[in-house]
Design an enzyme around this catalytic site. Structure first.
Site, PDB file in Angstrom:
ATOM      1  N   GLY A 158       6.161  -8.313  22.631  1.00  0.00           N
ATOM      2  CA  GLY A 158       6.566  -9.599  22.061  1.00  0.00           C
ATOM      3  C   GLY A 158       5.379 -10.540  22.187  1.00  0.00           C
ATOM      4  O   GLY A 158       4.785 -10.673  23.270  1.00  0.00           O
ATOM      5  N   ALA A 159       5.043 -11.202  21.075  1.00  0.00           N
ATOM      6  CA  ALA A 159       3.785 -11.953  21.013  1.00  0.00           C
ATOM      7  C   ALA A 159       3.598 -12.974  22.152  1.00  0.00           C
ATOM      8  O   ALA A 159       2.571 -12.959  22.844  1.00  0.00           O
ATOM      9  CB  ALA A 159       3.669 -12.627  19.651  1.00  0.00           C
ATOM     10  N   ASP A 176       4.692 -12.381  14.914  1.00  0.00           N
ATOM     11  CA  ASP A 176       3.556 -12.060  15.776  1.00  0.00           C
ATOM     12  C   ASP A 176       2.294 -12.792  15.348  1.00  0.00           C
ATOM     13  O   ASP A 176       1.356 -12.909  16.123  1.00  0.00           O
ATOM     14  CB  ASP A 176       3.332 -10.549  15.758  1.00  0.00           C
ATOM     15  CG  ASP A 176       4.568  -9.839  16.280  1.00  0.00           C
ATOM     16  OD1 ASP A 176       4.638  -9.582  17.482  1.00  0.00           O
ATOM     17  OD2 ASP A 176       5.494  -9.595  15.485  1.00  0.00           O
ATOM     18  N   ASN A 235       5.477  -9.896  11.004  1.00  0.00           N
ATOM     19  CA  ASN A 235       6.489  -9.608  12.035  1.00  0.00           C
ATOM     20  C   ASN A 235       6.787  -8.112  12.016  1.00  0.00           C
ATOM     21  O   ASN A 235       6.228  -7.358  11.210  1.00  0.00           O
ATOM     22  CB  ASN A 235       7.758 -10.434  11.771  1.00  0.00           C
ATOM     23  CG  ASN A 235       8.727 -10.393  12.939  1.00  0.00           C
ATOM     24  OD1 ASN A 235       8.315 -10.554  14.081  1.00  0.00           O
ATOM     25  ND2 ASN A 235       9.995 -10.156  12.682  1.00  0.00           N
TER      26      ASN A 235
END
Ligand code: MRU
Length: 369
Positions: A54-55, A244, A254
């Site tokens: 997860g970014a 992201d 994404n």
């Protein structure tokens, strides 16, 4: 957010004051295991192997990775080595580079003797800032949900579709796409989430469903191909996804499959929102489709699946014929024209260059340096 009534974050400083605790997301939803990171290399491996993912969480982990590195070697060479090791851990989420640039800017000008302490302080700030930003996203996204409630009959359930995991596990707390959902739930709004399973790694089925379930938010896991059908039948009020990396022109990168959901939403007049913290904007990239690097991951994510057997064992099985080639593009880019709005900590913005630049002028200036 809560796991069975107890508050958790996805990453934290351990009681010893220097090592870093993180939930091992590779083990969810089957086992809740905490990993301890004690070196820069540990942080790099945690990002690369998706113990954390997860970014925003990748960025937070990288910041602590720099702090751990400064305990080992705080010289200029050590700083450069840590940056170079961490920045290549994963290619697509720009929060990784953002956090490392922030750390380097804070550390480079100061005496190496003071760098370790300063690194922990700056990493802690980045972590707290993530939580604050997500609270802002929650408030701004809640206004959209409130508007839908006002349009529907009072007391009716609002149905949100989300893809992948842009929940608290993908950030430090609250999540991005889930932040308005958690706040709506807290405010007593009836909300239900359609959770795309998100092949091939199933972050929706494994992580989003797990965190919504443990926090008590009503949800239903759906195969990735189901969203279009639900939208055609009026069963989705809005889609909210994470991202992201957002390009300067508003294109949104994404998890793979997001683009198809945006197309279905567009065809059915369903509002399609993207929730993002400002560190996810990459003003150095003008055109998302052309210029955002798309990570390609191991084919085993496609050919194999792991799950719990009826007698309680975890087992990995092959689901593709031996010898069939597979492709595993981890992300796609949704063109700005398919995005209804960008939910940021500074409001819901139009997905275009002018709106992004007006909302985050300081980031434009930084990108130009
Ligand atoms: O490959 P991952 O799990 O690190 O993918 C990132 C994501 O979780 C999603 O793309 C998410 O929607 C954006 S991160 C808030």
């Amino acid at each position: 957010m809560k796991v069975d009534g107890k508050h958790f974050r996805s990453i934290w400083r351990e009681r010893d004051g220097w090592s870093v605790g993180a939930i091992d997301q590779r083990r969810l939803p089957h086992d809740f295991v905490v990993a301890r990171l004690t070196s820069c290399e540990d942080a790099a491996v945690a990002i690369r192997d998706m113990l954390v993912r997860g970014a925003p969480l990748i960025g937070a982990t990288a910041a602590y990775g720099m702090a751990l590195a400064m305990r080992e070697d705080a010289s200029d060479a050590g700083l450069k080595r840590a940056y170079d090791t961490l920045v290549v851990a994963r290619p697509t989420a720009i929060n990784l580079k953002w956090a490392l640039d922030e750390m380097r800017t804070a550390l480079a000008p100061i005496d190496p003797v003071e760098r370790a302490e300063a690194a922990y302080a700056r990493a802690d700030e980045i972590v707290e800032q993530d939580v604050e930003i997500n609270r802002g996203i929650a408030a701004n996204g809640l206004a959209l949900i409130d508007a839908i409630v006002a349009k529907k009959k009072p007391g009716e359930t609002v149905n949100v579709l989300t893809h992948c995991n842009a929940g608290w596990l993908a950030t430090v707390d609250w999540g991005t796409a889930t932040a308005p959902i958690y706040l709506a739930h807290e405010r007593g709004i009836k909300i239900h989430v359609w959770v795309d399973e998100t092949r091939p790694r199933n972050q929706g089925a494994s992580l989003t469903a797990w965190e919504l379930g443990h926090h008590g938010v009503p949800h239903t896991v759906i195969p990735d191909n189901t969203g279009g059908h639900l939208m055609q039948h009026g069963m989705v009020d809005l889609a909210i996804v994470g991202t992201d990396r957002v390009a300067a022109n508003g294109d949104v990168c994404n998890k793979i499959g997001t683009y198809l959901k945006a197309l279905a939403a567009h065809d059915n007049g369903v509002p399609f929102y993207v929730a993002l913290p400002s560190p996810t904007i990459d003003f150095a990239v003008d055109d998302g489709i052309r210029d955002i690097p798309i990570e390609q991951r191991s084919g085993t994510e496609v050919t194999e699946m792991t799950g719990r057997t009826v007698d309680g064992r975890l087992e990995t099985v092959r689901i593709v014929p031996e010898g069939s080639p597979v492709a595993n593009y981890a992300f796609d880019v949704t063109p700005a024209r398919l995005v209804t709005g960008l939910i940021t900590e500074r409001g819901v913005l139009k997905p275009d260059r002018a709106a992004l630049a007006a909302a985050f002028p300081e980031r434009i200036a930084a990108a130009a340096e």
